[in-house]
Motif scaffolding. Structure first.
Motif: not given
Lengths: 559, 670
Positions: A347, A351, A510, A514, B77-79
C-alpha cells in the motif's frame, strides 16, 4: 478454453469495497456538466475578438468548477471510507446498458481536484491568447468537463466516451495553436491515442457482455463478474497498451515529445498536469482493481517498464537541446515511478504512485508554464541560443530554480515524498524476490543521479554564465509579471505543503488504496496456491536474469 | 521548569522563518527589499542569534548532565508503515548546535563587510539563513530519513551559494558539479537507508544497530548484505565530506563567495559526513571491516589532499585541499573506532579553518581593490606578498591558524590531530605512518601559503604577470572595465572582528581535549573519558606527540628556508629532478581529467546515443509503419483527411474480433 470460465469471486465482499454512499447533492454531475454547458455559451459572449471578455468568463467558470469540486470533497466525501462515495446513477440508454453512473473514491477524488485546479490555472496562463480566443476557451472548458468525467464516471462505456471526448479538444488545441510542426504533432497524437483507445472499447465491450445476460458496464458489476485468468490477461494486455500510450510507457511514448514540443503553455499544462495522469489512474482503476489476477502476473512487467521509463527518458532528456522536449522527456521519466508504484503489492508503494501522479501534475504543470513564459520572451527553445538570461530575469530565474528543485525530488517538496514512498514500498514488498528488488531499486536510484544532471545543466545553460549578446539585442527580456508569479505560487503552495506534511494528501486516498492492495495481494495468494512455490517469484527470477548484467558495481557485495 | 532542550526544535525554525520572510519579500517586492540591506541583516542576525542562545542553553544543560531527549510525531503513514519525524538532543548534537550557530553568526557578521557592495547582498543573507536552518535541522534529526531530508537541503543551499555569482561560468559549472557529485553519494545513502529499513524495519540509529545485529544472528540477513548496506550508507558521507574519490567537487566549490567557503565548505556542511558517521557509530562498530574501509578512505583522502595542496597557487584552492586533507583525518579517526577523536578534530578544525578562510577572504577583498574582481588574479598568490604590513590583523590571525593546523602545542590542532594519530597508531600502524607524513606536509603547505601571501614584497602591481596569468587561464583582461588600482588596506571591522573572535578558540579550545583530562570526551561519553584518562601514560604520549611536533617543525622549517629566507630553491631541487611528480600534483592526480573524460563526456555520449535510438528507431518504426500502410509519400498527411475513415475501419475490425471472441466464449458454464 476452460480458463476463460468463471472463477469464484473473492471470498470477502469487504475486499471489493462494495459499500457505497449515494450523494445527497449531485456534486459530481454538476462539476462535469457545468463547464461543458458553460462552454457552449462561449459563442454568445460579447467580445471584440481579442478575447478580453471571454477569458474572464472562462476564468470565472473554471474557478466555479474548482469550487464545486472542492465543495464535493469537503461536503460529500469522507476520506475514511474506502468504497464509492458521492455516487449518482441514472439510466441513459438502457438497451445498450449505458448508464450515467458517477462517483468518487480515493483513486478519483484527488485527481478530480487536481483537474479543476490545473484547468483554472491554465485559463489564467492562457491570458495572452489572442488568436481565435472564443474557440480556444470553448475547448479548454469542454476539456475541463471531459477530464473530470474521466475520473468520476463509474461505467466503463461512459469512461470510453469521456476518454474520447477529451481527445478532440486536445487535437484541435494542438493543431490550431501549436508551433511550426503542429499538424504533424497533432496527427501523431490522435493516431496514437485514438488508435490505442480502441483497446479500451474492446475490453469494455468484452467485460460488459461477459457472462451473458443484459450488458452491464458499471465498475462494481464488472468487479463482481469473476473473469477467468486468461480472459483477464487478454483484457489486461489490451488495456495496458491503451493506457501505456497515455501515461506514456516507453516505447509507446514518441507522440509525447512531439505533442508537448508543439503545444502552447496552457495546453502544455493540461497535457502534463492531467492527461498523463489519466493513464495512471486508468491503470489503477481497471488493470489493478478490476483485473487483479492478471495484475498479479503483469505487475513485474510494469515495474521493469517503470525502470526503463526512468532511465531511458532521463538520458534522452539529457541529450535534448530543445527546452520543451527536454521537459517532456523528464515527464516520461517521472511517470516511471508511477509504474513501479502500481506494480508493487504494497500500500505504501501504490500510495506513492498516486502521490507521484498528483505531485507531477503540479510540478509538471509549473515547469511547462515556465517554459511557455520563457519562450514568450526569448522566442527560442534551443538551449544554445540562450544563456546568461538570469541577469535580466531574476525572479524568473528564482521560479525556475524552485520548480527544477521540486522536479528533482528535493526534500520538502512533494516529489521527494512520492518517490521515497515508491522506493520504500518496493524494497519492503515481500511479493518479489530479494534479487529483483535489489536490482530494481538500484536501477531506479540511478534516476536519482540522472535527474539533477539534465535539470541543472538545463538551468545552467539558460540562466548562468555570460549574457548571450545576440539574444539580448534581439529580444526584450522582461522579468516575470505578477500574473506569472501568482500562477507559480498557486502551484508551489500544494507542492511544498505536501512535501512538508504528506498526510494532507495521502489521508484522502489511503483507505481506498489499502483496500485495492489487499485485494491484489489476495489474488497473488490465490495465484500461488495451486503451485506450492509462488509463481510470481519464479517469474521474477527469469526476468531478473534478463537484466542482471546491468547491476551497477556499487550494489554488488564488496568483499 | 521547561528545559531548553524541550524547545530545541525552534533552533532551526527561527532562521527558516527569517529566510522565508526575506525570500518572499525578494520575490514580491524585489527592489524595495534589495535596498533594505541593514534591516535585513539585523533581522536575520537576530533570528539566528535566538537560535544560538537556545543552542548554548542546550549545551550547558547537557554539560550539567541532563539526559538526552527525543520527541517524535507521525509524519507519514501507509498501511503498517509509520514514519516518525521529530528531534533529538544529546551531547553530540548539542556540541554541533553550538558550533554551527557560533560560526554561522560570525560568518554573517563578516559577510556584512565582505558583501557590502554586492548587488545580491539580501539574497546572500537569505541563503545563509536558509543554510543555517537546514544544517541545524540535520543535527537534531533523530533518524536516518530525516537526516537524508536535511542532507539534501544543505546540498541545495550549497548549490545556490556556490552558484551565487551566476554570471561567472566557473561558478555555474562548480555549483552543478557539487550537486551532482553529492547526488552520487546520496544514491548510495538512499539505497543504504532503504536496505537498512528492509533489514531492520527501522530508520533510527539505535533501532538500526540493534535490529541489524538481531537479523544477522537470526540469519535473516546475510553478513555480506549487512556489510554492503553499511558501505552504501557510507557513500553519503564520502560525497558530503569530500572523501576520495568523491572529493572532486569541493575545490571547485571555492567559486562561491569566501564567507560560504568558510561556513559551508570548511566548518559545517562538509563536516556533516563525519557527524553522520559518528551518529552511526553503534552500527559501524559491529563491522570491523567497514571501519577498515573508512580508515583507508580517510587516509587516502588525507594524503591526497595534502599532496595537491603543496603546489596550489590559488590561495583558496590551497585551503580547500587542506580541508579535504583534514576531513580525511576525521574519517581516519572514525574508521579507527574513535568517534570522539574525530568529533574533537571536527570542532577544532571548524574554528581554525573557518578563520583561515575568512582571512583569505579578507586578503581577496583587499586584492580586488588592486587587481579587480577577476578571481584568477585576486586569488593567485603569485600576485600577493608582503601583505603583513598592510593587514596586521589578517596576517596575525592567519599565522595563528597556520600554527594551529600544523599541530604545534598548545594550539587547538595539536591536541585533536595528535589524538587521531595516537588512535591510528594503536589500530592501524601503517595508516598512522601515512597520517604522520601528512602532518609534515600540512605544516609545510600552510606556511608556504603564509609566506607567499604575507611576507616578501608585494607583486600585485605587476601588469605583465597579470597578463601572463590570464593567458594561462585562457582569458583576457577586460580592457574596458580596467580597474582603477587602489592601495592595499586592512578590512573593515565587520570582517576583522570575527577573525579575532575565532582566533581565541583556535588557540585555546584544544586544551579541553587534553588526553589526561578530556572535558570534551567526558561530555560525549563519560565512561570512555574515564577509561582514557586511566589508560593515559606520559611514556606513550610523549614519544608520539614529540614525533608529530618534530615532523611539523621540519615542515615549517622547510617552508621557512624555501619561501621566507629563500635559501632553498625548490624548483631546481625538486621540480626539475622529478618533474613527473610535480605535474601529477599540479594536475591534481589527473582526477579532474578522468572525471571529465569518463563520466561527463561518457554520460553525454550515452545520452546522445539513446536519443538517436529514440528518434530513429523507436519513432522511426512508427513513422515507417505509417508510410508503409499508406503506401504513399503523402505520409501522415493522409491521416488528417482520412482519419475518420481509418478510425471507422479499425472499429469495424475490432467489432468483428469481438464477435469472434464471443463465439469462442459461448455461454459460460455456470
Amino acid at each position: 478454453m476452460l480458463e476463460f470460465a468463471l472463477s469464484a469471486p473473492l471470498e470477502s465482499i469487504e475486499l471489493v469495497g462494495a459499500r457505497e454512499v449515494s450523494a445527497d447533492f449531485p456534486w459530481l454531475s454538476l462539476s462535469i456538466l457545468f463547464p461543458l454547458f458553460a462552454a457552449f455559451l462561449v459563442p454568445f459572449i460579447p467580445d471584440e475578438g481579442e478575447g478580453k471578455q471571454v477569458r474572464w468568463y472562462a476564468l470565472v467558470i473554471a474557478l466555479i468548477t474548482f469550487l464545486i469540486t472542492v465543495g464535493a470533497y469537503l461536503k460529500g466525501y469522507d476520506p475514511s471510507i474506502n468504497g464509492l462515495q458521492l455516487s449518482e446513477r441514472a439510466d441513459w440508454v438502457p438497451d445498450l446498458g449505458l448508464k450515467w453512473a458517477v462517483g468518487a473514491d480515493g483513486l478519483s477524488m484527488p485527481l478530480i481536484l487536481l483537474t479543476s485546479f490545473i484547468t483554472a490555472l491554465a485559463v489564467l496562463a492562457a491570458w495572452p491568447v489572442t488568436f481565435k480566443p472564443k474557440l480556444f476557451f470553448f475547448l479548454i472548458l469542454a476539456m475541463d468537463g471531459g477530464q473530470i468525467a474521466v475520473f468520476a464516471v463509474q461505467d466503463m462505456l461512459l469512461f470510453f466516451l469521456a476518454w474520447e471526448l477529451e481527445l478532440l479538444p486536445v487535437y484541435l488545441l494542438l493543431a490550431i495553436w501549436g508551433g511550426k510542426k503542429r499538424q504533424y504533432a497533432a496527427t501523431k497524437f490522435i493516431i496514437y491515442t485514438a488508435g490505442s483507445s480502441l483497446f479500451i472499447l474492446l475490453a469494455a465491450l468484452a467485460m460488459g457482455f461477459f457472462g451473458g445476460g443484459a450488458p452491464n458496464f458499471e465498475y462494481i458489476n464488472i468487479a463482481e463478474k469473476g473473469f477467468g485468468t486468461s480472459f483477464q490477461l487478454l483484457c489486461y494486455a489490451g488495456l495496458l497498451i491503451a493506457f501505456g500510450v497515455k501515461l506514456p510507457i516507453v516505447p509507446l511514448h514518441t507522440w509525447l515529445p512531439d505533442a508537448h514540443g508543439e503545444a502552447t503553455a496552457p495546453v502544455h499544462m493540461l497535457l502534463a498536469g492531467i492527461l498523463l495522469k489519466m493513464g495512471g489512474y486508468a491503470l489503477l482503476r481497471f488493470n489493478a482493481q478490476l483485473l487483479p489476477e492478471a495484475h498479479a502476473q503483469f505487475a513485474p512487467l510494469l515495474i521493469i517498464l517503470g525502470v526503463v521509463n526512468i532511465i531511458y527518458a532521463a538520458l534522452t532528456s539529457f541529450a535534448q537541446r530543445n527546452l520543451k522536449r527536454k521537459i517532456a522527456y523528464s515527464s516520461i521519466s517521472h511517470m516511471g515511478f508511477v509504474l513501479i508504484g502500481i506494480g508493487s503489492f504494497s500500500s505504501l508503494g501504490t500510495s506513492g504512485a498516486m502521490l507521484q501522479m498528483i505531485s507531477h501534475g503540479l510540478i509538471g504543470a509549473s515547469l511547462f508554464f515556465l517554459v511557455g513564459a520563457t519562450y514568450d520572451r526569448t522566442h527560442t527553445l534551443q538551449l544554445e541560443e540562450m544563456g546568461g538570461v538570469g541577469q535580466r530575469m531574476r525572479i524568473m530565474f528564482a521560479l525556475w530554480t524552485v520548480c527544477c528543485l521540486a522536479s528533482l525530488a528535493l526534500p520538502g517538496m512533494s516529489g521527494f515524498v512520492s518517490e521515497l514512498m515508491v522506493f520504500t514500498g518496493l524494497v519492503t514488498d515481500e511479493a518479489y524476490t530479494l534479487t529483483f528488488r535489489i536490482v530494481i531499486a538500484g536501477l531506479a536510484a540511478v534516476g536519482v543521479i540522472l535527474t539533477p544532471i539534465y535539470l541543472l545543466s538545463m538551468l545552467r545553460e539558460i540562466f548562468f554564465g555570460k549574457e548571450n549578446a545576440k539574444l539580448v539585442s534581439e529580444t526584450k527580456l522582461i522579468d516575470a509579471e505578477p500574473r506569472e508569479i501568482y500562477i507559480i505560487s498557486c502551484l508551489l503552495v500544494p507542492i511544498i505543503g505536501i512535501g512538508l506534511y504528506p498526510r494532507l494528501m495521502t489521508d484522502s486516498y489511503t483507505a481506498s488504496i489499502e483496500a485495492l492492495v489487499k485485494r491484489n495481494l489476495a489474488s497473488v495468494e490465490r495465484l500461488n496456491k495451486p503451485i506450492k512455490n509462488s509463481v510470481i517469484q519464479t517469474t521474477n527470477i527469469t526476468e531478473t536474469r534478463l537484466i542482471a548484467p546491468f547491476i551497477p558495481a556499487s550494489i554488488e557485495p564488496s568483499n | 521548569m521547561q528545559s531548553a532542550a524541550d524547545i530545541a526544535w525552534l533552533i532551526p525554525v527561527f532562521p527558516l522563518l527569517g529566510a522565508v520572510i526575506t525570500g518572499l519579500g525578494l520575490i514580491s517586492f524585489n527592489r524595495t527589499v534589495n535596498r533594505l540591506k541593514k534591516p535585513v541583516a539585523i533581522f536575520l542576525l537576530t533570528s539566528l542569534g535566538i537560535s544560538a542562545v537556545i543552542s548554548y542553553a542546550v549545551l550547558l544543560e547537557q554539560i550539567a548532565g541532563n539526559p538526552p531527549i527525543e520527541k517524535l510525531f507521525v509524519w507519514a503513514s501507509a498501511g503498517s508503515f509509520i514514519l516518525p519525524m521529530g528531534f533529538i538532543i544529546d551531547p553530540l548534537g548539542a556540541v554541533m548546535l553550538a558550533l554551527v550557530t557560533t560560526i554561522a553568526l560570525l560568518v554573517m557578521v563578516y559577510s556584512h563587510g565582505y558583501m557590502a557592495h554586492d548587488k545580491g547582498y539580501v539574497r546572500f543573507f537569505t541563503y545563509l539563513a536558509l543554510f543555517s536552518s537546514s544544517m541545524l535541522g540535520l543535527i537534531i534529526s533523530p533518524n536516518l530519513l530525516e537526516i537524508y531530508v536535511f542532507w539534501e537541503l544543505v546540498g541545495m543551499c550549497s548549490y545556490l551559494l556556490v552558484g551565487f555569482w551566476y554570471n561567472r561560468e566557473g561558478a555555474a559549472h562548480a555549483a552543478q558539479k557539487a550537486f551532482i557529485v553529492n547526488r552520487v553519494g546520496d544514491f548510495g545513502l538512499l539505497l543504504g537507508i532503504l536496505g537498512l529499513f528492509w533489514a531492520t524495519g527501522s530508520f533510527d540509529f539505535q533501532g538500526i544497530a540493534i535490529g541489524l545485529e538481531d537479523s544477522i544472528s537470526q540469519g535473516s540477513v546475510p553478513e555480506w548484505a549487512a556489510l554492503t548496506l553499511c558501505l552504501l550508507v557510507f557513500m553519503g558521507p564520502m560525497a558530503k565530506s569530500a572523501q576520495f574519490p568523491l572529493h572532486v567537487w569541493l575545490p571547485d566549490a571555492m567559486e562561491g563567495p569566501t564567507p560560504i567557503s568558510a561556513l559551508i565548505h570548511a566548518a559545517t556542511m562538509v563536516a556533516a559526513g563525519v557527524f553522520l558517521v559518528a551518529r552511526l557509530e553503534p552500527l559501524y562498530t559491529q563491522f570491523p571491516f567497514v571501519g577498515l574501509v573508512i580508515a583507508i578512505v580517510g587516509t587516502i583522502t588525507c594524503f591526497l589532499g595534502a599532496s595537491i595542496a603543496l603546489t596550489q597557487m590559488d590561495l583558496k584552492k590551497g585551503l580547500a585541499y587542506s580541508t579535504v586533507s583534514q576531513l580525511g583525518y576525521m574519517m581516519l579517526a572514525m574508521g579507527c573506532g574513535a568517534p570522539i577523536a574525530g568529533m574533537f578534530h571536527l570542532v577544532t578544525h571548524a574554528f581554525f579553518k573557518a578563520m583561515l578562510f575568512l582571512c583569505s577572504g579578507s586578503v581577496i577583498h583587499a586584492m580586488e581593490d588592486v587587481v579587480g574582481h577577476e578571481p584568477i588574479l585576486a586569488q593567485d598568490m603569485r600576485l600577493m606578498g608582503g601583505l603583513r604590513k598592510k593587514m596586521p590583523i589578517t596576517s596575525t590571525t592567519f599565522l595563528i591558524g597556520c600554527i594551529a593546523i600544523s599541530g604545534i602545542p598548545p594550539l587547538a590542532g595539536f591536541w585533536s590531530k595528535d589524538e587521531i594519530l595516537g588512535e591510528a597508531f594503536s589500530t592501524f600502524p601503517l595508516l598512522w605512518g601515512i597520517g604522520f607524513l601528512t602532518a609534515g606536509m600540512t605544516a609545510f603547505y600552510m606556511f608556504r601559503l603564509y609566506f607567499l601571501t604575507f611576507e616578501g614584497s608585494f607583486r600585485g602591481e605587476d601588469k605583465n604577470l597579470q597578463k601572463q596569468l590570464m593567458t594561462v587561464a585562457n582569458q583576457e583582461i577586460d580592457e574596458e572595465h580596467q580597474h582603477e588600482a587602489k592601495p592595499l588596506h586592512e578590512s573593515a571591522w565587520p570582517m576583522t572582528i570575527p577573525l579575532i573572535v575565532l582566533a581565541i578558540p583556535s588557540v585555546l579550545i584544544g586544551l579541553l581535549g587534553a588526553p589526561w583530562n578530556s572535558q570534551f570526551a567526558s561530555l560525549l561519553n563519560p565512561e570512555e573519558a574515564i577509561a582514557m584518562s586511566e589508560k593515559f601514560s606520559w611514556g606513550e604520549f610523549l614519544p608520539l606527540a614529540g614525533a608529530s611536533v618534530a615532523i611539523s617543525t621540519a615542515g615549517i622549517s622547510l617552508a621557512v628556508l624555501a619561501y621566507a629566507l629563500k635559501k632553498l630553491d625548490l624548483k631546481t631541487l625538486v621540480v626539475d629532478r622529478v618533474p613527473q611528480i610535480n605535474t601529477l600534483l599540479v594536475k591534481k592526480w589527473y582526477l579532474d581529467e578522468i572525471n571529465e573524460k569518463i563520466f561527463v563526456q561518457g554520460s553525454r555520449k550515452l545520452a546522445k546515443q539513446v536519443l538517436e535510438v529514440d528518434a530513429k528507431v523507436v519513432d522511426g518504426v512508427v513513422n515507417l509503419t505509417g508510410l508503409l500502410t499508406l503506401g504513399s509519400g503523402e505520409g501522415l498527411k493522409y491521416f488528417e483527411t482520412g482519419r475518420a475513415q481509418f478510425y471507422a475501419l479499425i472499429v469495424f475490425g475490432g467489432v468483428i474480433g469481438l464477435v469472434v471472441l464471443f463465439g469462442v466464449l459461448g455461454t459460460p458454464p455456470n
